[in-house]
Design a protein around this motif. Structure first.
Motif, PDB file in Angstrom:
ATOM      1  N   ASN A   5       0.832  -1.189   0.000  1.00 15.03           N
ATOM      2  CA  ASN A   5       0.000   0.000   0.000  1.00 15.03           C
ATOM      3  C   ASN A   5       0.872   1.247   0.000  1.00 15.03           C
ATOM      4  N   PHE A   6       0.892   1.955  -1.114  1.00 12.83           N
ATOM      5  CA  PHE A   6       1.704   3.166  -1.220  1.00 12.83           C
ATOM      6  C   PHE A   6       1.023   4.388  -0.607  1.00 12.83           C
ATOM      7  N   THR A   7      -0.170   4.222  -0.030  1.00 15.80           N
ATOM      8  CA  THR A   7      -0.791   5.351   0.667  1.00 15.80           C
ATOM      9  C   THR A   7      -0.126   5.571   2.008  1.00 15.80           C
ATOM     10  N   ASN A   8       0.569   4.576   2.491  1.00 20.31           N
ATOM     11  CA  ASN A   8       1.330   4.711   3.726  1.00 20.31           C
ATOM     12  C   ASN A   8       2.658   5.387   3.397  1.00 20.31           C
ATOM     13  N   GLU A  60     -14.553  -2.104  -0.038  1.00 19.75           N
ATOM     14  CA  GLU A  60     -15.030  -0.793   0.403  1.00 19.75           C
ATOM     15  C   GLU A  60     -14.462   0.302  -0.494  1.00 19.75           C
ATOM     16  N   GLU A  61     -15.102   1.453  -0.429  1.00 24.23           N
ATOM     17  CA  GLU A  61     -14.678   2.575  -1.270  1.00 24.23           C
ATOM     18  C   GLU A  61     -13.284   3.068  -0.887  1.00 24.23           C
ATOM     19  N   SER A  62     -12.947   3.034   0.400  1.00 24.72           N
ATOM     20  CA  SER A  62     -11.624   3.496   0.828  1.00 24.72           C
ATOM     21  C   SER A  62     -10.523   2.562   0.322  1.00 24.72           C
ATOM     22  N   VAL A  63     -10.818   1.256   0.284  1.00 28.56           N
ATOM     23  CA  VAL A  63      -9.835   0.302  -0.220  1.00 28.56           C
ATOM     24  C   VAL A  63      -9.645   0.494  -1.728  1.00 28.56           C
ATOM     25  N   LEU A  64     -10.718   0.734  -2.442  1.00 29.61           N
ATOM     26  CA  LEU A  64     -10.615   0.990  -3.886  1.00 29.61           C
ATOM     27  C   LEU A  64      -9.836   2.280  -4.151  1.00 29.61           C
TER      28      LEU A  64
END
Length: 112
Positions: A5-8, A60-64
């Motif tokens: 996860n590159f959001t981290n 979920e939308e956040s995971v997408l």
């Protein structure tokens, strides 16, 4: 299914640091195969993340949203690793005094 996860920001920093270290190692050893491996790893990550996105209808939308953000950074790393592969391959060809098949980035190196 777990994903990188590159959001981290910490994960993104670690991947960027590994990218730079592999690039420095490839440049110093004059072996373009190291950057080619790095390119294939990022392409594989992009393929896996794309499959997760297309098959994840119940996510979920956040995971997408995280998957889309991660795929964007996958594309950025693919582009950077492809350019760095061409660069290290040119260095390797000059070092081994081999004629390069295609000097794809001559237009870029002449302006730098």
């Amino acid at each position: 299914m777990p994903m990188i996860n590159f959001t981290n920001p910490v994960t993104l920093l670690v991947v960027a640091l590994l990218f730079v270290l592999v690039l420095i190692l490839a440049k110093e050893t004059k072996k373009s195969v190291l950057t080619a491996i790095m390119l294939f790893v990022f392409v594989a990550l992009l393929v896996v993340h794309t499959i997760m996105y297309t098959t994840g209808t119940e996510l979920e939308e956040s995971v997408l949203s995280d998957l889309i953000f991660t795929m964007v950074f996958d594309l950025i790393f693919v582009l950077l690793s492809f350019v760095s592969y061409l660069w290290v391959d040119d260095i390797e060809a000059k070092f081994k005094k081999k004629k390069s098949i295609d000097n794809s980035l001559d237009w870029f190196w002449n302006k730098v």
